[in-house]
Write a protein that holds these residues in place. Structure first.
Motif, PDB file in Angstrom:
ATOM      1  N   PRO A   4      -8.315   0.542  -0.380  1.00 23.23           N
ATOM      2  CA  PRO A   4      -8.553   0.392   1.052  1.00 23.23           C
ATOM      3  C   PRO A   4      -7.257  -0.092   1.729  1.00 23.23           C
ATOM      4  CG  PRO A   4     -10.306  -0.669  -0.214  1.00 23.23           C
ATOM      5  CD  PRO A   4      -9.233  -0.278  -1.180  1.00 23.23           C
ATOM      6  N   ALA A   5      -7.103   0.174   3.030  1.00 21.26           N
ATOM      7  CA  ALA A   5      -5.875  -0.173   3.764  1.00 21.26           C
ATOM      8  C   ALA A   5      -5.515  -1.665   3.644  1.00 21.26           C
ATOM      9  CB  ALA A   5      -6.011   0.229   5.232  1.00 21.26           C
ATOM     10  N   ASP A   6      -6.515  -2.545   3.777  1.00 19.62           N
ATOM     11  CA  ASP A   6      -6.262  -3.996   3.673  1.00 19.62           C
ATOM     12  C   ASP A   6      -5.730  -4.365   2.286  1.00 19.62           C
ATOM     13  OD1 ASP A   6      -6.878  -4.753   6.217  1.00 19.62           O
ATOM     14  OD2 ASP A   6      -8.744  -5.790   5.712  1.00 19.62           O
ATOM     15  N   ALA A   7      -6.292  -3.726   1.269  1.00 19.97           N
ATOM     16  CA  ALA A   7      -5.867  -4.008  -0.107  1.00 19.97           C
ATOM     17  C   ALA A   7      -4.440  -3.521  -0.335  1.00 19.97           C
ATOM     18  CB  ALA A   7      -6.819  -3.358  -1.103  1.00 19.97           C
ATOM     19  N   ALA A   8      -4.115  -2.341   0.190  1.00 18.91           N
ATOM     20  CA  ALA A   8      -2.756  -1.806   0.044  1.00 18.91           C
ATOM     21  C   ALA A   8      -1.750  -2.718   0.743  1.00 18.91           C
ATOM     22  CB  ALA A   8      -2.691  -0.384   0.611  1.00 18.91           C
ATOM     23  N   ALA A   9      -2.125  -3.224   1.916  1.00 17.90           N
ATOM     24  CA  ALA A   9      -1.252  -4.147   2.659  1.00 17.90           C
ATOM     25  C   ALA A   9      -1.056  -5.449   1.876  1.00 17.90           C
ATOM     26  CB  ALA A   9      -1.838  -4.433   4.044  1.00 17.90           C
ATOM     27  N   ALA A  10      -2.152  -5.984   1.341  1.00 21.16           N
ATOM     28  CA  ALA A  10      -2.072  -7.223   0.558  1.00 21.16           C
ATOM     29  C   ALA A  10      -1.174  -7.027  -0.655  1.00 21.16           C
ATOM     30  CB  ALA A  10      -3.470  -7.654   0.107  1.00 21.16           C
ATOM     31  N   LEU A  11      -1.343  -5.905  -1.323  1.00 20.33           N
ATOM     32  CA  LEU A  11      -0.560  -5.611  -2.519  1.00 20.33           C
ATOM     33  C   LEU A  11       0.927  -5.597  -2.195  1.00 20.33           C
ATOM     34  CD1 LEU A  11      -0.904  -5.043  -5.492  1.00 20.33           C
ATOM     35  CD2 LEU A  11      -1.164  -2.622  -4.964  1.00 20.33           C
ATOM     36  N   GLN A  12       1.285  -4.940  -1.102  1.00 17.85           N
ATOM     37  CA  GLN A  12       2.695  -4.872  -0.689  1.00 17.85           C
ATOM     38  C   GLN A  12       3.250  -6.267  -0.402  1.00 17.85           C
ATOM     39  OE1 GLN A  12       4.468  -1.760  -0.574  1.00 17.85           O
ATOM     40  NE2 GLN A  12       6.000  -3.342  -0.805  1.00 17.85           N
ATOM     41  N   ILE A  13       2.499  -7.049   0.351  1.00 24.43           N
ATOM     42  CA  ILE A  13       2.927  -8.406   0.730  1.00 24.43           C
ATOM     43  C   ILE A  13       3.123  -9.286  -0.498  1.00 24.43           C
ATOM     44  CG2 ILE A  13       2.159 -10.524   1.884  1.00 24.43           C
ATOM     45  CD1 ILE A  13       0.759  -8.616   3.959  1.00 24.43           C
ATOM     46  N   PHE A  14       2.154  -9.252  -1.413  1.00 23.99           N
ATOM     47  CA  PHE A  14       2.225 -10.112  -2.595  1.00 23.99           C
ATOM     48  C   PHE A  14       3.296  -9.641  -3.572  1.00 23.99           C
ATOM     49  CE2 PHE A  14      -1.516 -12.008  -0.885  1.00 23.99           C
ATOM     50  CZ  PHE A  14      -1.541 -13.282  -1.411  1.00 23.99           C
ATOM     51  N   GLN A  15       3.479  -8.334  -3.691  1.00 26.39           N
ATOM     52  CA  GLN A  15       4.522  -7.838  -4.596  1.00 26.39           C
ATOM     53  C   GLN A  15       5.917  -8.127  -4.054  1.00 26.39           C
ATOM     54  OE1 GLN A  15       3.368  -3.729  -5.424  1.00 26.39           O
ATOM     55  NE2 GLN A  15       2.206  -4.376  -7.215  1.00 26.39           N
ATOM     56  N   ASP A  16       6.041  -8.225  -2.732  1.00 27.30           N
ATOM     57  CA  ASP A  16       7.337  -8.544  -2.122  1.00 27.30           C
ATOM     58  C   ASP A  16       7.645 -10.042  -2.150  1.00 27.30           C
ATOM     59  OD1 ASP A  16       7.698  -5.878  -1.606  1.00 27.30           O
ATOM     60  OD2 ASP A  16       7.238  -6.004   0.538  1.00 27.30           O
ATOM     61  N   ALA A  17       6.638 -10.854  -2.449  1.00 22.44           N
ATOM     62  CA  ALA A  17       6.822 -12.312  -2.470  1.00 22.44           C
ATOM     63  C   ALA A  17       7.791 -12.700  -3.579  1.00 22.44           C
ATOM     64  CB  ALA A  17       5.481 -13.006  -2.672  1.00 22.44           C
ATOM     65  N   SER A  18       8.670 -13.634  -3.245  1.00 21.45           N
ATOM     66  CA  SER A  18       9.632 -14.079  -4.258  1.00 21.45           C
ATOM     67  C   SER A  18       9.126 -15.353  -4.909  1.00 21.45           C
ATOM     68  CB  SER A  18      11.004 -14.322  -3.619  1.00 21.45           C
ATOM     69  OG  SER A  18      10.893 -15.307  -2.612  1.00 21.45           O
ATOM     70  N   GLY A  19       8.438 -15.201  -6.012  1.00 19.38           N
ATOM     71  CA  GLY A  19       8.011 -16.367  -6.777  1.00 19.38           C
ATOM     72  C   GLY A  19       6.645 -16.903  -6.405  1.00 19.38           C
TER      73      GLY A  19
END
Length: 134
Positions: A4-19
């Motif tokens: 779902p769009a919200d899940a894809a957005a969350a995934l991007q945000i969390f994968q871009d997080a540094s640490g």
């Protein structure tokens, strides 16, 4: 299965997080995004059993797709539940049965935050969602 769009957005945000510290802040922010439940909704009938923290869950079917809302008295659990909702909202009952909970939190880089009791609690929430779709 497409996210779902919200899940894809969350995934991007969390994968871009540094640490981990940044992920922890993001987790708290996601929890704050949950709409508060009314006092009537925070009743025993909506309480998920199997969670150490109190978690209330409601679900409704909309054109064959499920929408859930939830809340918890624990901030960390609220964040985890918000991410679970991002993953499952808008799915059909069949798609919901195929959700891989450990895989989802692993993709987000949050699996180390899932102590056995938190993992059991989130599994209980997902199980309750699946029961509501029966």
């Amino acid at each position: 299965m497409k996210l779902p769009a919200d899940a894809a957005a969350a995934l991007q945000i969390f994968q871009d997080a540094s640490g981990w510290e940044q992920r922890a802040r993001l987790l708290m922010q996601w929890g704050e995004r949950l709409a508060p439940l009314s006092d009537e909704d925070r009743c025993d009938a909506n309480l998920v059993s199997g969670c150490e923290s109190q978690v209330w869950l409601l679900g409704r079917l909309n054109d064959g797709h499920w929408q859930f809302c939830a809340s918890s008295d624990a901030r960390l659990i609220r964040g985890l539940v918000a991410l679970l909702l991002a993953r499952v909202n808008g799915l059909t009952a069949e798609e919901l049965r195929q959700v891989d909970l450990p895989g989802w939190f692993n993709q987000l880089g949050l699996s180390r935050q899932l102590s056995p009791s938190r993992s059991n609690g989130l599994n209980a929430v997902l199980k309750r969602m699946r029961e509501l779709t029966q």
